[in-house]
Design a protein around this motif. Structure first.
Motif, PDB file in Angstrom:
ATOM      1  N   ARG A   7       0.837  -1.210   0.000  1.00  0.00           N
ATOM      2  CA  ARG A   7       0.000   0.000   0.000  1.00  0.00           C
ATOM      3  C   ARG A   7       0.869   1.255   0.000  1.00  0.00           C
ATOM      4  O   ARG A   7       0.591   2.211  -0.737  1.00  0.00           O
ATOM      5  CB  ARG A   7      -0.912  -0.004   1.222  1.00  0.00           C
ATOM      6  N   GLU A  59       1.086   4.206  -2.875  1.00  0.00           N
ATOM      7  CA  GLU A  59       0.851   5.625  -2.575  1.00  0.00           C
ATOM      8  C   GLU A  59       2.010   6.484  -3.095  1.00  0.00           C
ATOM      9  O   GLU A  59       1.785   7.561  -3.653  1.00  0.00           O
ATOM     10  CB  GLU A  59       0.670   5.818  -1.075  1.00  0.00           C
ATOM     11  N   SER A  69      -9.788   8.682  -7.905  1.00  0.00           N
ATOM     12  CA  SER A  69     -10.449   8.157  -6.701  1.00  0.00           C
ATOM     13  C   SER A  69     -11.960   8.335  -6.740  1.00  0.00           C
ATOM     14  O   SER A  69     -12.689   7.627  -6.047  1.00  0.00           O
ATOM     15  CB  SER A  69      -9.887   8.840  -5.444  1.00  0.00           C
ATOM     16  N   GLY A  70     -12.465   9.288  -7.537  1.00  0.00           N
ATOM     17  CA  GLY A  70     -13.892   9.522  -7.606  1.00  0.00           C
ATOM     18  C   GLY A  70     -14.575   8.851  -8.785  1.00  0.00           C
ATOM     19  O   GLY A  70     -15.785   9.034  -8.983  1.00  0.00           O
ATOM     20  N   GLU A 114     -15.376   2.150 -10.457  1.00  0.00           N
ATOM     21  CA  GLU A 114     -14.240   1.241 -10.471  1.00  0.00           C
ATOM     22  C   GLU A 114     -13.876   0.719 -11.855  1.00  0.00           C
ATOM     23  O   GLU A 114     -12.681   0.674 -12.191  1.00  0.00           O
ATOM     24  CB  GLU A 114     -14.493   0.068  -9.520  1.00  0.00           C
ATOM     25  N   ALA A 121     -12.054   3.541 -13.430  1.00  0.00           N
ATOM     26  CA  ALA A 121     -10.799   3.768 -12.709  1.00  0.00           C
ATOM     27  C   ALA A 121      -9.759   2.716 -13.086  1.00  0.00           C
ATOM     28  O   ALA A 121      -8.572   3.031 -13.251  1.00  0.00           O
ATOM     29  CB  ALA A 121     -11.054   3.751 -11.201  1.00  0.00           C
ATOM     30  N   ARG A 180      -6.077   3.510 -14.723  1.00  0.00           N
ATOM     31  CA  ARG A 180      -4.819   2.992 -14.174  1.00  0.00           C
ATOM     32  C   ARG A 180      -4.040   2.204 -15.222  1.00  0.00           C
ATOM     33  O   ARG A 180      -2.815   2.320 -15.330  1.00  0.00           O
ATOM     34  CB  ARG A 180      -5.117   2.127 -12.938  1.00  0.00           C
TER      35      ARG A 180
END
Length: 446
Positions: A130, A134, A224-225, A228, A231, A235
């Motif tokens: 994680r 980040e 993030s908004g 999925e 998103a 990515r």
């Protein structure tokens, strides 16, 4: 296929060749003369010894379920001419009843089986993973912000100097994106450097690419908004790895097309293999990569059927997949031509896919029946028209792609309807494979 007795065609074997020289050399070794100790197993492997210029014959074995190749010759090509010759001999004559492989072939086959059965790596440290994610997200965010400023500055100053600037400025931008750990953005930046040399209309195309790059940057900053599925697409487009953790589909997969492309910097060869589930009808795109000077390792000839499990990656409009467990080796396809759709339905399918992935260049489509319509002049655009003549799609070939495949398509058609598989995108339709009425044998057009 569970037995090596279900043989491939010579065309399917030669489609595996990494280049024209290997194709010719393999063809010369496709007769029984130089071969001895040939045989095949019930599990889908063939082997043989080929007499060469030295005193010791070359030992060659092919695992048909890959296919994968092993040869004692010094060639760096995969498959080498001996593997191609062995497969051509097998395709023409077969090797009789299944047998046990000799020690030298059995050892290699056993090693492949053991590697396939090896358990996956142990659990990872979730907290460490994680934190790494980040840190990488922060680097990518900084890179996107820098890229956005670059686009703003260029648009303010105008694009008139882009033809004189050449590749160098965009190579610099690409390097910055690599530093930001965003290889997807780096690849798109490199492609921008090639656009000014693409002939008339390049400013409009460059503006289109600017818009798509800007859209991707803004999507990343607000990832993030996003829902999925979108998103996951963002990515993937930025360049984050997306393990095949999506839907798993077991089917009999027909190989529709296979072709290679080289990155603008010449450092990577990408092999695209298009599959279609014979039972579910789902398309799948399998990618494999090769370093400089070596072709990708995975090769699946057009027209074969692979009974396997496909693990689809999140994002990429549900196309990108990896082949998992195979319940049977590759086999010759049953005599059939895949069902086709009209040109209008092809455009609708591409439009629906764009709603899922706005950066999608094209969508796999089987058109049929359609009639190829040559353009007036050597460089004029061709079309694929519905058999009724009510609508048509323009044919588009990527830069550097030979037009010989179009004339092969025209000869196959003879002015009549054919079924064509290819990629339907905003520039047009790129034909990859065709089927003539009354003949189930696919004809690669590349």
């Amino acid at each position: 296929m569970t037995e090596q007795g279900v043989r491939w065609t010579a065309e399917q074997v030669l489609a595996l060749a990494p280049d024209e020289a290997s194709r010719k050399a393999g063809g010369r070794l496709g007769a029984a003369g130089p071969w001895s100790q040939t045989g095949g197993s019930a599990s889908g492997a063939v082997w043989g010894s080929c007499k060469g210029s030295g005193s010791t014959p070359y030992r060659t074995v092919v695992d048909l379920s890959g296919p994968a190749y092993k040869c004692s010759c010094p060639s760096r090509k995969f498959p080498c001419k001996h593997a191609l010759g062995l497969l051509l001999l097998w395709a023409a004559e077969g090797f009789g009843d299944p047998a046990e492989p000799p020690d030298w072939a059995g050892e290699w086959l056993a090693g492949r089986a053991a590697k396939a059965a090896r358990p996956a790596a142990g659990p990872v440290d979730a907290e460490a993973a994680r934190k790494r994610a980040e840190r990488r997200a922060a680097r990518i965010g900084a890179g996107v912000t820098e890229l956005e400023q670059r686009l703003v500055d260029l648009l303010r100053g105008g694009m008139a100097g882009q033809q004189q600037a050449g590749y160098a400025p965009w190579e610099e931008v690409a390097a910055r994106m690599v530093d930001a750990q965003a290889p997807g953005l780096a690849a798109r930046a490199r492609e921008l450097g090639a656009i000014p040399g693409c002939g008339p209309g390049w400013p409009a195309r460059m503006l289109e690419e600017f818009a798509l790059l800007h859209l991707l940057g803004r999507a990343w900053l607000g990832v993030s908004g996003l829902p999925e599925p979108l998103a996951a697409t963002v990515r993937s487009r930025v360049g984050l790895p997306s393990p095949a953790e999506g839907e798993t589909v077991r089917d009999r997969w027909l190989v529709l097309a296979q072709y290679d492309s080289v990155s603008p910097d010449g450092r990577l060869t990408t092999r695209r293999i298009w599959l279609r589930g014979l039972e579910g009808g789902r398309p799948a795109l399998v990618l494999d990569f090769g370093p400089p000077g070596r072709p990708p390792g995975l090769a699946l000839p057009v027209g074969l059927v692979l009974e396997a499990e496909a693990r689809f990656r999140p994002g990429s409009a549900g196309l990108r997949a990896e082949l998992g467990d195979r319940t049977a080796a590759a086999a010759a396809a049953a005599a059939r031509t895949p069902p086709g759709v009209s040109t209008g339905e092809a455009l609708e399918a591409y439009g629906a896919a764009l709603r899922v992935d706005p950066w999608l260049e094209s969508w796999p489509v089987v058109l049929g029946p359609v009639v190829p319509v040559p353009g007036d002049g050597a460089e004029a655009a061709w079309q694929l028209a519905d058999a009724q003549g009510t609508s048509a799609l323009p044919v588009w070939l990527p830069q550097g792609r030979s037009r010989s495949g179009l004339w092969r398509l025209a000869a196959l058609s003879g002015g009549g309807p054919v079924t064509v598989f290819g990629e339907c995108g905003h520039r047009g339709f790129t034909p990859l494979t065709a089927w003539q009425p009354g003949s189930p044998e696919p004809v690669p057009l590349l």
